[in-house]
Design an enzyme around this catalytic site. Structure first.
Site, PDB file in Angstrom:
ATOM      1  N   TYR A  50      34.765  42.487  40.687  1.00  0.00           N
ATOM      2  CA  TYR A  50      35.831  41.534  40.378  1.00  0.00           C
ATOM      3  C   TYR A  50      35.805  40.504  41.496  1.00  0.00           C
ATOM      4  O   TYR A  50      34.824  40.422  42.240  1.00  0.00           O
ATOM      5  CB  TYR A  50      37.126  42.365  40.294  1.00  0.00           C
ATOM      6  CG  TYR A  50      38.400  41.651  39.983  1.00  0.00           C
ATOM      7  CD1 TYR A  50      38.589  40.996  38.770  1.00  0.00           C
ATOM      8  CD2 TYR A  50      39.468  41.656  40.890  1.00  0.00           C
ATOM      9  CE1 TYR A  50      39.796  40.375  38.482  1.00  0.00           C
ATOM     10  CE2 TYR A  50      40.670  41.045  40.602  1.00  0.00           C
ATOM     11  CZ  TYR A  50      40.824  40.399  39.398  1.00  0.00           C
ATOM     12  OH  TYR A  50      42.022  39.795  39.117  1.00  0.00           O
ATOM     13  N   ARG A 102      36.667  27.114  33.036  1.00  0.00           N
ATOM     14  CA  ARG A 102      37.196  26.987  34.404  1.00  0.00           C
ATOM     15  C   ARG A 102      37.201  28.393  34.995  1.00  0.00           C
ATOM     16  O   ARG A 102      38.202  29.069  35.058  1.00  0.00           O
ATOM     17  CB  ARG A 102      38.568  26.322  34.285  1.00  0.00           C
ATOM     18  CG  ARG A 102      39.465  26.187  35.478  1.00  0.00           C
ATOM     19  CD  ARG A 102      39.895  27.473  36.014  1.00  0.00           C
ATOM     20  NE  ARG A 102      41.248  27.670  36.448  1.00  0.00           N
ATOM     21  CZ  ARG A 102      41.668  28.885  36.780  1.00  0.00           C
ATOM     22  NH1 ARG A 102      40.898  29.940  36.679  1.00  0.00           N
ATOM     23  NH2 ARG A 102      42.867  29.049  37.198  1.00  0.00           N
ATOM     24  N   LYS A 120      37.554  41.212  34.678  1.00  0.00           N
ATOM     25  CA  LYS A 120      39.011  41.334  34.533  1.00  0.00           C
ATOM     26  C   LYS A 120      39.400  42.575  33.742  1.00  0.00           C
ATOM     27  O   LYS A 120      40.354  43.259  34.072  1.00  0.00           O
ATOM     28  CB  LYS A 120      39.559  40.111  33.786  1.00  0.00           C
ATOM     29  CG  LYS A 120      39.657  38.887  34.639  1.00  0.00           C
ATOM     30  CD  LYS A 120      40.954  38.841  35.399  1.00  0.00           C
ATOM     31  CE  LYS A 120      40.885  37.740  36.429  1.00  0.00           C
ATOM     32  NZ  LYS A 120      42.083  37.615  37.243  1.00  0.00           N
ATOM     33  N   GLU A 191      41.832  34.062  29.679  1.00  0.00           N
ATOM     34  CA  GLU A 191      41.378  34.002  31.067  1.00  0.00           C
ATOM     35  C   GLU A 191      40.473  32.790  31.295  1.00  0.00           C
ATOM     36  O   GLU A 191      39.528  32.559  30.536  1.00  0.00           O
ATOM     37  CB  GLU A 191      40.587  35.284  31.395  1.00  0.00           C
ATOM     38  CG  GLU A 191      40.279  35.457  32.862  1.00  0.00           C
ATOM     39  CD  GLU A 191      41.527  35.715  33.699  1.00  0.00           C
ATOM     40  OE1 GLU A 191      42.370  36.544  33.317  1.00  0.00           O
ATOM     41  OE2 GLU A 191      41.657  35.062  34.759  1.00  0.00           O
ATOM     42  N   ASP A 192      40.771  32.049  32.308  1.00  0.00           N
ATOM     43  CA  ASP A 192      39.902  30.980  32.805  1.00  0.00           C
ATOM     44  C   ASP A 192      39.538  29.933  31.744  1.00  0.00           C
ATOM     45  O   ASP A 192      38.390  29.478  31.668  1.00  0.00           O
ATOM     46  CB  ASP A 192      38.673  31.587  33.492  1.00  0.00           C
ATOM     47  CG  ASP A 192      39.060  32.279  34.806  1.00  0.00           C
ATOM     48  OD1 ASP A 192      40.266  32.302  35.129  1.00  0.00           O
ATOM     49  OD2 ASP A 192      38.177  32.790  35.509  1.00  0.00           O
ATOM     50  N   ASP A 214      46.562  34.811  31.850  1.00  0.00           N
ATOM     51  CA  ASP A 214      46.570  35.394  33.194  1.00  0.00           C
ATOM     52  C   ASP A 214      46.694  34.328  34.275  1.00  0.00           C
ATOM     53  O   ASP A 214      47.386  34.522  35.267  1.00  0.00           O
ATOM     54  CB  ASP A 214      45.285  36.204  33.387  1.00  0.00           C
ATOM     55  CG  ASP A 214      45.195  36.818  34.766  1.00  0.00           C
ATOM     56  OD1 ASP A 214      46.214  37.367  35.220  1.00  0.00           O
ATOM     57  OD2 ASP A 214      44.128  36.746  35.390  1.00  0.00           O
ATOM     58  N   ASP A 215      46.023  33.209  34.089  1.00  0.00           N
ATOM     59  CA  ASP A 215      46.014  32.188  35.142  1.00  0.00           C
ATOM     60  C   ASP A 215      47.350  31.472  35.246  1.00  0.00           C
ATOM     61  O   ASP A 215      47.717  30.995  36.317  1.00  0.00           O
ATOM     62  CB  ASP A 215      44.889  31.190  34.883  1.00  0.00           C
ATOM     63  CG  ASP A 215      43.569  31.917  34.787  1.00  0.00           C
ATOM     64  OD1 ASP A 215      43.135  32.481  35.804  1.00  0.00           O
ATOM     65  OD2 ASP A 215      43.002  31.982  33.678  1.00  0.00           O
ATOM     66  N   ASN A 355      40.613  30.742  44.335  1.00  0.00           N
ATOM     67  CA  ASN A 355      39.527  31.732  44.308  1.00  0.00           C
ATOM     68  C   ASN A 355      38.201  31.067  43.985  1.00  0.00           C
ATOM     69  O   ASN A 355      38.199  30.032  43.319  1.00  0.00           O
ATOM     70  CB  ASN A 355      39.812  32.766  43.216  1.00  0.00           C
ATOM     71  CG  ASN A 355      40.978  33.649  43.561  1.00  0.00           C
ATOM     72  OD1 ASN A 355      41.120  34.108  44.673  1.00  0.00           O
ATOM     73  ND2 ASN A 355      41.850  33.872  42.586  1.00  0.00           N
TER      74      ASN A 355
HETATM   75  O1  LIG Z   1      40.639  36.286  39.437  1.00  0.00           O
HETATM   76  C1  LIG Z   1      41.606  36.195  40.190  1.00  0.00           C
HETATM   77  O2  LIG Z   1      41.765  36.899  41.179  1.00  0.00           O
HETATM   78  C2  LIG Z   1      42.692  35.194  39.871  1.00  0.00           C
HETATM   79  C3  LIG Z   1      42.378  34.354  38.709  1.00  0.00           C
HETATM   80  O3  LIG Z   1      42.627  34.720  37.593  1.00  0.00           O
HETATM   81  C4  LIG Z   1      41.657  33.077  38.906  1.00  0.00           C
HETATM   82  O4  LIG Z   1      41.483  32.641  40.045  1.00  0.00           O
HETATM   83  O5  LIG Z   1      41.249  32.499  37.893  1.00  0.00           O
HETATM   84 MG   LIG Z   2      41.512  33.580  36.138  1.00  0.00          MG
END
Ligand SMILES: O=C([O-])CC(=O)C(=O)O
Ligand SMILES: [Mg+2]
Length: 506
Positions: A50, A102, A120, A191-192, A214-215, A355
């Site tokens: 991760y 992204r 994830k 996610e992303d 999540d973001d 990140n």
């Molecule tokens: O992955 C992670 O720790 C946090 C997150 O969702 C990102 O930065 O897109």
């Molecule tokens: Mg993310």
């Protein structure tokens, strides 16, 4: 010499990416051994599978010897439902889906986004104990605008530019509909996705599907929890804070929106007033009423305040109590900015959340040096501990979404929730902060220790599940608990947590 154990194999690899490759291989070849390792050595294994290593894996995805664990759906596939029905496991309860536009702070990585969906979803098992067979990572491939990838003969995704407008939304709709047809109660974690789709995606589906982003929401929740813990140290109230955001994307405005909701619920402010506690800077400077160029998600935060060009100017002008980095600009929290924060706060709250590690607005060391060890610090990716002024060891807190989303998701799964409300994130943030020991928070540890993630998730799952089966929570009390006057959620959830085969060799 005998055969190395899996853990010894990991430790024997020289680079993080080699460790990653080994672990992905183990996941495919010996699932129970992989999950046992993940569950027993979570702290050591997680940063490899991760954030941060997964970021590098996504970037190099097309040139690494990787067989996908997840499902790669291409916009050109004639029928998503057929592909879903062909999946080896038919009791999928959670899907993490990305379109790879992204990935973390690394931008458009096209089909390399598979790595982030796979990374994830592991958390659902590692943190909350969701059965791995109930988990499905999905790469929804609509193309890429990354020229390097398009020109790479080894690129594993659709070699076309990203679909836009109606064509894009048609693919998303096809996916969401097929998924619901296949597994009506499946939770979807977005996610992303890029900003220009993420907000709309959530708004479009959050009423009709059990889903969250999540973001936007996971990051908001963990950050609010960190802020609450930091305030227990400073003694301040949330309603007294001025929170400055560097970066006005989905993470930033998601955090600010949850803060506004918290101020509304806990301090009686209107959402509008709550938002005024949050001040944003984007790439063009301060987000304020005089700006005519703001995207819709920034407009609620365009307050009637004087424009400032730089972060330093804005810190000097507004004297924020907390600084939150969500800009992916390494170095944005310069020594000058950090010193200005220290000049107006005895214990400045400094959260460089971008990140992976290479994108963090400042390092732990930089924050500690400029604040003489006083900053209350939390970063998105982990930083090593350092020696403080009197030889004391200073620990960096990690605002890791992993504390949050697996538990919220597990609660939604167990209660067959029809939707996930903002209150679920608020309750989770409060509960997580309360689980942080005060003495630890004083030492900078704003979250519970990561080694206790499974116990933390169990408690959070119960707390959120209780909310979900309450009025407007969208969930149903599980049959097993229906007859009980005082439902024993702890026993019920613990009993449902996945345990890998005990004889799986480590
Ligand atoms: O992955 C992670 O720790 C946090 C997150 O969702 C990102 O930065 O897109
Ligand atoms: Mg993310």
């Amino acid at each position: 010499m005998g055969k190395l154990t899996a853990l010894e194999e990991v430790r024997a690899k020289n680079t993080d990416i080699d460790k990653y490759l080994y672990l992905k291989h183990l996941q495919r070849e010996s699932e129970p051994a992989f999950y046992r390792l993940l569950l027993q050595q979570t702290e050591e294994i997680l940063p490899i599978v991760y954030t941060p290593t997964v970021g590098e894996a996504c970037q190099r995805y097309h040139r690494l010897p990787l067989t996908p664990v997840g499902l790669h759906l291409r916009a050109t596939d004639p029928c998503f439902l057929t592909k879903l029905q062909a999946w080896p496991h038919q009791d999928v309860r959670v899907v993490v889906v990305t379109d790879g536009e992204r990935v973390l702070g690394l931008g458009d990585l096209g089909a390399g986004g598979m790595g982030i969906a796979e990374g994830k979803i592991l958390l659902y098992t590692a943190a909350a104990g969701v059965d791995p067979q109930a988990c499905l990572p999905v790469m929804l491939d609509v193309g890429t605008n990354n020229e390097t990838l398009l020109a790479d003969p080894l690129y594993k995704g659709l070699r076309q530019r990203r679909l836009v407008g109606a064509d894009y939304w048609e693919v998303v709709e096809r996916f969401m509909t097929s998924l619901k047809q296949w597994q009506p109660h499946t939770l979807v974690q977005y996610e992303d996705f890029a900003n220009h789709h993420a907000f709309q995606l959530l708004e479009k589906y959050r009423g009709s599907h059990c889903c969250f982003n999540d973001d936007i929401q996971g990051t908001a929740c963990i950050t609010l929890a960190g802020l609450m813990s930091a305030l227990r140290v400073t003694g301040g109230q949330l309603s007294e804070q001025r929170i400055m955001f560097h970066g006005a994307g989905e993470a930033g405005t998601g955090i600010a929106e949850l803060i506004a909701i918290a101020l509304h619920r806990m301090h009686g402010l209107s959402i509008e007033e709550g938002r005024k506690h949050c001040i944003f800077l984007d790439s063009k400077g301060l987000v304020c009423a005089s700006r005519g160029d703001l995207q819709p998600h920034k407009q609620p935060f365009a307050h009637d305040i004087p424009y400032q060009k730089t972060l330093l100017d804005a810190v000097l002008e507004f004297k924020p109590t907390a600084l939150i980095g969500v800009s992916t600009m390494r170095g944005a929290f310069s020594e000058g900015v950090l010193k200005a924060m220290s000049a107006c706060n005895r214990r400045p709250i400094v959260f460089p959340l971008s990140n992976p590690t290479t994108k963090a607005e400042c390092t732990f060391k930089e924050a500690m040096r400029a604040s003489r060890g006083c900053a209350l610090f939390a970063s998105g990716s982990p930083f090593p501990s350092i020696r403080g002024p009197k030889g004391v060891e200073l620990h960096a807190a990690q605002a890791n979404n992993a504390y949050i989303f697996p538990a919220i998701g597990f609660a939604a799964i167990l209660t067959r929730a029809s939707h996930i409300s903002d209150d679920a994130f608020l309750v989770a943030a409060k509960c997580l902060s309360e689980m942080t020991q005060k003495a630890e928070a004083y030492r900078g540890l704003l979250f519970p220790r990561f080694q206790s993630i499974q116990a933390v998730s169990l408690k959070l799952t119960c707390e959120v599940a209780r909310l979900m089966v309450g009025p407007d929570g969208g969930g149903q009390l599980p049959e097993e608990l229906a007859g009980q006057t005082n439902p024993d959620w702890e026993a019920f959830v613990a009993n449902r947590m996945y345990k890998p085969l005990p004889n799986a060799k480590l």
